[in-house]
Write a protein that holds these residues in place. Structure first.
Motif, mmCIF file in Angstrom:
data_model
loop_
_atom_site.group_PDB
_atom_site.id
_atom_site.type_symbol
_atom_site.label_atom_id
_atom_site.label_comp_id
_atom_site.label_asym_id
_atom_site.label_seq_id
_atom_site.Cartn_x
_atom_site.Cartn_y
_atom_site.Cartn_z
ATOM 1 N N LEU A 95 0.818 -1.209 0.000
ATOM 2 C CA LEU A 95 0.000 0.000 0.000
ATOM 3 C C LEU A 95 0.853 1.260 0.000
ATOM 4 O O LEU A 95 0.431 2.303 -0.516
ATOM 5 C CB LEU A 95 -0.957 -0.001 1.191
ATOM 6 N N ARG A 96 2.051 1.184 0.556
ATOM 7 C CA ARG A 96 2.964 2.325 0.483
ATOM 8 C C ARG A 96 3.309 2.612 -0.988
ATOM 9 O O ARG A 96 3.234 3.753 -1.456
ATOM 10 C CB ARG A 96 4.238 2.047 1.279
ATOM 11 N N GLY A 99 0.161 3.767 -2.858
ATOM 12 C CA GLY A 99 -0.173 5.140 -2.515
ATOM 13 C C GLY A 99 0.698 6.137 -3.255
ATOM 14 O O GLY A 99 0.213 7.154 -3.774
ATOM 15 N N ALA A 120 -3.751 2.926 6.718
ATOM 16 C CA ALA A 120 -4.818 2.646 5.759
ATOM 17 C C ALA A 120 -6.063 2.209 6.517
ATOM 18 O O ALA A 120 -5.976 1.615 7.599
ATOM 19 C CB ALA A 120 -4.399 1.566 4.770
ATOM 20 N N VAL A 214 -5.726 5.284 1.842
ATOM 21 C CA VAL A 214 -4.333 5.334 2.284
ATOM 22 C C VAL A 214 -4.044 6.760 2.728
ATOM 23 O O VAL A 214 -4.382 7.723 2.011
ATOM 24 C CB VAL A 214 -3.395 4.899 1.141
#
Length: 220
Positions: A95-96, A99, A120, A214
């Motif tokens: 997700l980093r 994002g 998140a 996020v």
């Protein structure tokens, strides 16, 4: 399911307000399926997905699970103080990266490179769920919020920074769509009026809508 004729009509990138960007069909179906599988894993713990109880005693119609930082109404915590006290799951590297890619797509590579998301919130909507107009104000910085839609489409209302009332704009968010809001629109009121049963793409792997947001909390 989306109308086949409607699916042939391109949906261009659209800026609803300064800093509020809708990028339709940003995730292909394969990536959507990968995220659905990850959401199933995240929803199972260490803090399971639950319906949040608000300070006034009301219970949200969506079910949520937090990553990186545990979201409670109007604050963040490293522990699930409203759900047994367990430690929240770490913020996933996938997700980093996603994002940063999303912010790059919305604002350009310089903005994406400086984005440092660390939390998140995964929300699940059944056919009856909705989300009232609200601001995302628990973060200590005004870095953009990245929102990804999976499954059933919804009617998303994006308003102004001063009031829950007009002016606002309603937009249909479909599976695979990206919505990013930052800059002058970072603290705009927004909400989900309703979901649209029967609109999920074939083979997505679940019923309902998943929304992954996020955020960069600035909590350090």
């Amino acid at each position: 399911m989306t109308d086949p004729i409607d699916a042939l009509i391109p949906r261009p990138l659209r800026e609803l307000a300064p800093g509020a960007v809708h990028l339709p069909d940003w995730l292909d179906l394969g990536r959507q399926r990968e995220l659905v599988a990850l959401c199933r894993t995240w929803a199972s713990g260490p803090v399971p997905m639950r319906a949040v109880t608000m300070p006034n005693g009301g219970v949200m119609s969506v079910k949520s699970v937090s990553l990186g930082w545990h979201w409670l109404p109007y604050r963040y915590s490293r522990t699930a103080d409203d759900a047994g006290g367990g430690a929240v799951a770490p913020f996933p590297e996938v997700l980093r990266t996603l994002g940063r890619d999303a912010v790059t797509a919305a604002y350009g590579p310089e903005a994406g490179a400086s984005y440092e998301p660390d939390a998140a919130l995964v929300n699940y909507y059944d056919d009856a769920a909705k989300m009232g107009m609200h601001q995302d104000r628990e973060e200590r910085v005004n870095a953009p919020v990245v929102s990804l839609s999976l499954g059933t489409a919804c009617v998303f209302r994006f308003g102004n920074t001063e009031t829950r009332n007009r002016p606002w704009q309603d937009v249909e968010l479909r599976s695979g769509d990206l919505f990013v809001f930052g800059g002058p629109s970072r603290f705009a009121y927004h909400g989900v009026l309703r979901t649209m049963p029967g609109t999920a793409p074939p083979g997505i792997g679940f019923e309902g809508r998943l929304n992954i947001t996020v955020r960069q909390t600035g909590l350090g």
